[in-house]
Design a protein around this motif. Structure first.
Motif, PDB file in Angstrom:
ATOM      1  N   ARG A 244       5.437  -0.422  -1.330  1.00  0.00           N
ATOM      2  CA  ARG A 244       5.905   0.504  -0.202  1.00  0.00           C
ATOM      3  C   ARG A 244       6.307   1.656  -0.619  1.00  0.00           C
ATOM      4  N   PRO A 245       6.424   2.842   0.365  1.00  0.00           N
ATOM      5  CA  PRO A 245       6.772   4.039   0.337  1.00  0.00           C
ATOM      6  C   PRO A 245       8.311   3.912  -0.465  1.00  0.00           C
ATOM      7  N   ASP A 246       9.072   3.021  -0.243  1.00  0.00           N
ATOM      8  CA  ASP A 246      10.319   2.971  -1.036  1.00  0.00           C
ATOM      9  C   ASP A 246      10.374   2.478  -2.386  1.00  0.00           C
ATOM     10  N   GLY A 247       9.105   2.168  -2.532  1.00  0.00           N
ATOM     11  CA  GLY A 247       9.223   1.909  -4.150  1.00  0.00           C
ATOM     12  C   GLY A 247       9.173   0.382  -4.221  1.00  0.00           C
TER      13      GLY A 247
ATOM     14  N   ASP B 221      -0.545  -2.203   6.149  1.00  0.00           N
ATOM     15  CA  ASP B 221      -0.613  -1.122   7.231  1.00  0.00           C
ATOM     16  C   ASP B 221       0.926  -1.042   8.112  1.00  0.00           C
ATOM     17  N   THR B 222       1.391  -2.154   8.309  1.00  0.00           N
ATOM     18  CA  THR B 222       2.573  -2.327   9.115  1.00  0.00           C
ATOM     19  C   THR B 222       3.898  -1.975   8.088  1.00  0.00           C
ATOM     20  N   MET B 223       3.733  -1.801   6.822  1.00  0.00           N
ATOM     21  CA  MET B 223       4.731  -1.544   5.755  1.00  0.00           C
ATOM     22  C   MET B 223       4.463  -0.193   5.626  1.00  0.00           C
ATOM     23  N   GLY B 224       3.608   0.280   6.104  1.00  0.00           N
ATOM     24  CA  GLY B 224       3.495   2.076   5.552  1.00  0.00           C
ATOM     25  C   GLY B 224       2.892   2.282   4.386  1.00  0.00           C
ATOM     26  N   VAL B 225       1.980   1.321   3.875  1.00  0.00           N
ATOM     27  CA  VAL B 225       0.994   1.865   2.764  1.00  0.00           C
ATOM     28  C   VAL B 225      -0.105   2.308   3.106  1.00  0.00           C
ATOM     29  N   THR B 226      -0.334   3.448   2.447  1.00  0.00           N
ATOM     30  CA  THR B 226      -1.398   4.201   2.699  1.00  0.00           C
ATOM     31  C   THR B 226      -2.758   4.272   1.947  1.00  0.00           C
ATOM     32  N   HIS B 227      -2.631   3.732   0.738  1.00  0.00           N
ATOM     33  CA  HIS B 227      -3.506   4.071  -0.310  1.00  0.00           C
ATOM     34  C   HIS B 227      -3.559   2.503  -1.242  1.00  0.00           C
TER      35      HIS B 227
END
Length: 134
Positions: A21-24, A43-49
């Motif tokens: 996730r973006p927070d690592g 997608d709901t967790m904010g993962v983009t790649h």
């Protein structure tokens, strides 16, 4: 292995690197097979790649072609700064030979798959045609 946007990830692809996730915080391990529910969760967790295994995916959404042919085309550009360097020339020749071999092997596999998928009825007229001439 290729890093692709989550929007191009498809069920059945295999992760080459863990997804965080973006927070690592890690949410999926390398080697995991993607499913639609996992992609929705990312997608709901904010993962983009994600980084997936296998042949490259064209970023315009179309399936990738043989990447070895593309790599062969780029060799001259990649080694342009070393025209007189004997060691870089040797590396370039080795890469050229390797990519040509892999491209030929990929083409042979594709041709064999195409031949196997065609019906055997195509072979029967070829056998009957000599009897017409006799």
């Amino acid at each position: 292995m290729q890093k692709i946007p989550l929007t191009l990830a498809k069920p059945g692809m295999i992760l080459a690197k863990p997804v965080t996730r973006p927070d690592g915080i890690a949410v999926a391990a390398a080697g995991s097979e993607l499913s639609q529910s996992i992609l929705d969760r990312f997608d709901t967790m904010g993962v983009t790649h994600v980084v997936v295994e296998g042949e490259p995916v064209r970023l315009d959404g179309q399936p990738g072609g043989t990447s070895y042919d593309k790599r062969l085309e780029r060799l001259d550009f990649l080694f342009r700064k070393f025209p007189d360097d004997k060691w870089m020339g040797q590396i370039k020749r080795l890469l050229d030979r390797y990519f040509r071999m892999k491209a030929a092997a990929s083409a042979a596999v594709a041709e064999a798959a195409k031949a196997a998928s065609q019906p055997e009825a195509a072979a029967e007229p070829a056998e009957k045609s000599p009897t017409k001439d006799a």
